[in-house]
Structures are given as C-alpha cells and as structure tokens.
Design a protein around this motif. Structure first.
Motif, PDB file in Angstrom:
ATOM      1  N   VAL A  75       0.829  -1.233   0.029  1.00 37.30           N
ATOM      2  CA  VAL A  75      -0.091   0.057   0.211  1.00 37.30           C
ATOM      3  C   VAL A  75       0.777   1.456   0.067  1.00 37.30           C
ATOM      4  CG1 VAL A  75      -1.757   1.354   1.450  1.00 37.30           C
ATOM      5  CG2 VAL A  75      -1.985  -1.220   0.879  1.00 37.30           C
ATOM      6  N   MET A  76       1.943   1.250   0.942  1.00 33.14           N
ATOM      7  CA  MET A  76       2.886   2.334   0.903  1.00 33.14           C
ATOM      8  C   MET A  76       3.509   2.603  -0.081  1.00 33.14           C
ATOM      9  SD  MET A  76       1.733   3.897   3.531  1.00 33.14           S
ATOM     10  CE  MET A  76       2.668   5.144   3.518  1.00 33.14           C
ATOM     11  N   ILE A  77       4.196   1.766  -0.748  1.00 31.10           N
ATOM     12  CA  ILE A  77       4.920   1.860  -2.181  1.00 31.10           C
ATOM     13  C   ILE A  77       3.984   2.410  -3.338  1.00 31.10           C
ATOM     14  CG2 ILE A  77       6.098   0.518  -4.070  1.00 31.10           C
ATOM     15  CD1 ILE A  77       7.172  -1.284  -1.801  1.00 31.10           C
ATOM     16  N   MET A  78       2.728   1.554  -3.320  1.00 33.26           N
ATOM     17  CA  MET A  78       1.872   2.176  -4.665  1.00 33.26           C
ATOM     18  C   MET A  78       1.364   3.590  -4.179  1.00 33.26           C
ATOM     19  SD  MET A  78       2.147  -0.214  -6.553  1.00 33.26           S
ATOM     20  CE  MET A  78       0.866   0.078  -7.841  1.00 33.26           C
ATOM     21  N   ASP A  79       1.207   3.948  -2.852  1.00 32.85           N
ATOM     22  CA  ASP A  79       0.929   5.443  -2.481  1.00 32.85           C
ATOM     23  C   ASP A  79       1.910   6.330  -2.783  1.00 32.85           C
ATOM     24  OD1 ASP A  79      -0.948   7.465  -1.578  1.00 32.85           O
ATOM     25  OD2 ASP A  79       0.549   7.410   0.128  1.00 32.85           O
ATOM     26  N   GLU A  80       3.112   6.007  -2.160  1.00 29.70           N
ATOM     27  CA  GLU A  80       4.373   7.097  -2.278  1.00 29.70           C
ATOM     28  C   GLU A  80       5.135   7.363  -3.478  1.00 29.70           C
ATOM     29  OE1 GLU A  80       6.631   7.641   1.480  1.00 29.70           O
ATOM     30  OE2 GLU A  80       4.936   7.359   2.671  1.00 29.70           O
ATOM     31  N   PHE A  81       5.001   6.171  -4.052  1.00 29.76           N
ATOM     32  CA  PHE A  81       5.863   6.146  -5.408  1.00 29.76           C
ATOM     33  C   PHE A  81       5.022   5.633  -6.527  1.00 29.76           C
ATOM     34  CE2 PHE A  81       8.832   5.221  -1.879  1.00 29.76           C
ATOM     35  CZ  PHE A  81       9.807   5.785  -2.207  1.00 29.76           C
ATOM     36  N   ASP A  82       3.874   6.250  -6.590  1.00 29.46           N
ATOM     37  CA  ASP A  82       2.758   5.920  -7.715  1.00 29.46           C
ATOM     38  C   ASP A  82       3.521   6.435  -8.937  1.00 29.46           C
ATOM     39  OD1 ASP A  82       2.389   8.399  -6.339  1.00 29.46           O
ATOM     40  OD2 ASP A  82       0.398   8.484  -7.416  1.00 29.46           O
ATOM     41  N   ALA A  83       4.126   7.352  -9.110  1.00 27.50           N
ATOM     42  CA  ALA A  83       4.727   8.216 -10.204  1.00 27.50           C
ATOM     43  C   ALA A  83       5.942   7.073 -10.751  1.00 27.50           C
ATOM     44  CB  ALA A  83       5.627   9.360  -9.746  1.00 27.50           C
ATOM     45  N   VAL A  84       6.224   6.221 -10.154  1.00 27.95           N
ATOM     46  CA  VAL A  84       7.397   5.419 -10.646  1.00 27.95           C
ATOM     47  C   VAL A  84       6.854   4.060 -10.702  1.00 27.95           C
ATOM     48  CG1 VAL A  84       9.219   7.176 -10.674  1.00 27.95           C
ATOM     49  CG2 VAL A  84       8.802   5.297  -9.039  1.00 27.95           C
TER      50      VAL A  84
END
Length: 253
Positions: free
Chosen positions: A111-120
């Motif tokens: 969840v946190m990766i897809m939220d905070e790094f959604d740009a890449v």
C-alpha cells in the motif's frame, strides 16, 4: 535477555527492492515463505520486493528500501531498526494478540509503495521469507546487490559532482537535524548515500533531499561553502549556522 539478543543477531536478515520487467511482476501478489508469527517466536527475515514501472530506475530501489523503516514503525506495536542486511523487527504481544501477522507487513509495504511511489511504480509484489536456510541464500544475493551499489558510489569523488544534497529524513524525531550528503560522505545515519539523495530528489523535488550547489567555496581544504552554510541554516531552522565537510574540529556536521 542477552542470550535472546545473541540468537536474534545470528538470524540472516535483509531488505531488498529490485526493479523488474512488467511481465515478471504480478501486481499485489503477496507470498509468505516459512512459519508465521503464531508458529515461531524468533525467525530470520528477508523482505524481497519486486517493482515494475515505465518510469522506474534502478537508482530508486534503495530509496524505496530506506522507507521500510518508517512504514514498519507506523504499525502499532511494531519496532523496526536497521536497514539493508542488518534488520531487527519486534512485535508486541498486544499487536500479536490483535491478529498482526506477516501478511500484514507485506500489505503495508504494498500500500505504501503504491501510494508514495505511484509516479514510478505501476506494479508491485512482496515476498517475505522467514525460513532460515532459504534466507541465508537470499541474504547472500542481496549482499551482491548492495556491493555493486557501493562499488558504483566508491568510484565517485566530491570533486566529480557539481551539487551536494541535504537530507532531513530524521526530522520526524530530531527537528533540527540536517545532513549534507556528498559522494564521499554518507548521511550520519549511514543509510543515505549521494546517489540515494539524488534519486530521492528526483522522485520528490520538494522532499527531504534538496540540491546544494557548491559554487561559493570559502575553504577547499576544510570543505567550507557559503552554499552549505545557507542550507544547514535554512533546514535546521536556524539551529546550525556553519558546517565544514572535512574537519572534525571546526564546525563538524
């Protein structure tokens, strides 16, 4: 207590993020290999995350890894320390009794990766391995990745770059703390290299790592720059006025 600590220190641990081709990553796939928290009190722990994205770069891998520390500590009843291949995670009895299991750790990362790094990051899958035998092999593979990253950084010098970076990731608990990160000088936490800071700035230009030009040199031998002094004054909220990069006696960081 000391015997428990010694046993924990022998468990092979690692946290690794690798960029993969989109065809190799199944989004939101979570795999737990080995016993869960209700089956073992002490265990080895390797967290292996594979990500894919059109704008993803290998330099972003270590930036995502470094965030595991904060994300795990967001969880009530969980304490996380360390990074790379020296990791400790403790779970309170209350969190365990409330139902916290390894799958929850994986879900938090996803969840946190897809939220905070959604740009890449377009796709992400998480594997948590707690089998000691398998983890010894995985940790060795992770160490090879870490060594390659370090070797790349070791070939760089402070003179070979035109900019340094600030890092204020620790200000969540140390409000006036700021590091100046250069190719030959890690952040004081030991976990943020110049390449990490550069990648962090590219991912989040308004984030914790800001560019510090090195145009106005006051003393090359001491590593004193007007630009550095201005940066530490600004990002320490006035707590620091001068920093030298190469002296332990005169205004050390």
């Amino acid at each position: 207590a000391s015997d428990v600590y010694k046993r924990q220190n022998k468990n092979p641990t690692a946290e690794l993020v690798l960029m993969k081709d989109a065809s190799e990553v199944e989004d939101h796939k979570i795999n737990i290999i080995g016993p869960d928290l209700d089956e073992a009190k002490e265990m080895a722990l390797v967290t292996y995350v594979e990500v894919a994205g059109k704008k993803m770069q290998p330099d972003f891998e270590s930036v995502i890894e470094r965030k595991f520390h904060a994300w795990y500590n967001y969880m009530e009843g969980v304490m996380h320390t360390g990074q790379r291949n020296q990791v400790r995670v403790r779970v309170s009895n209350a969190a365990f009794e409330a139902g916290l299991r390894l799958k929850d750790f994986a879900e938090v990362l996803y969840v946190m990766i897809m939220d905070e790094f959604d740009a890449v990051v377009d796709k992400c899958q998480v594997t948590i391995v707690v089998d000691a035998e398998q983890n010894t092999k995985l940790r060795a593979e992770a160490n090879e990745v870490f060594d390659k990253r370090d070797a790349r950084l070791a070939s760089m010098t402070d003179e070979s770059v035109s900019d340094y970076y600030t890092c204020i990731m620790c200000q969540a608990f140390s409000p006036s703390h700021v590091c100046i990160v250069t190719p030959e000088r890690l952040g004081l936490c030991g976990a943020v290299s110049w390449l990490d800071a550069k990648a962090t700035n590219e991912l989040d230009p308004q984030g914790p790592c800001q560019i510090v030009p090195k145009d106005r040199c006051i003393d090359e031998n001491l590593g004193r720059y007007e630009d550095v002094d201005e940066a530490v004054f600004k990002y320490s909220h006035g707590a620091l006025e001068h920093v030298t990069l190469y002296s332990l006696f005169q205004d050390p960081m």
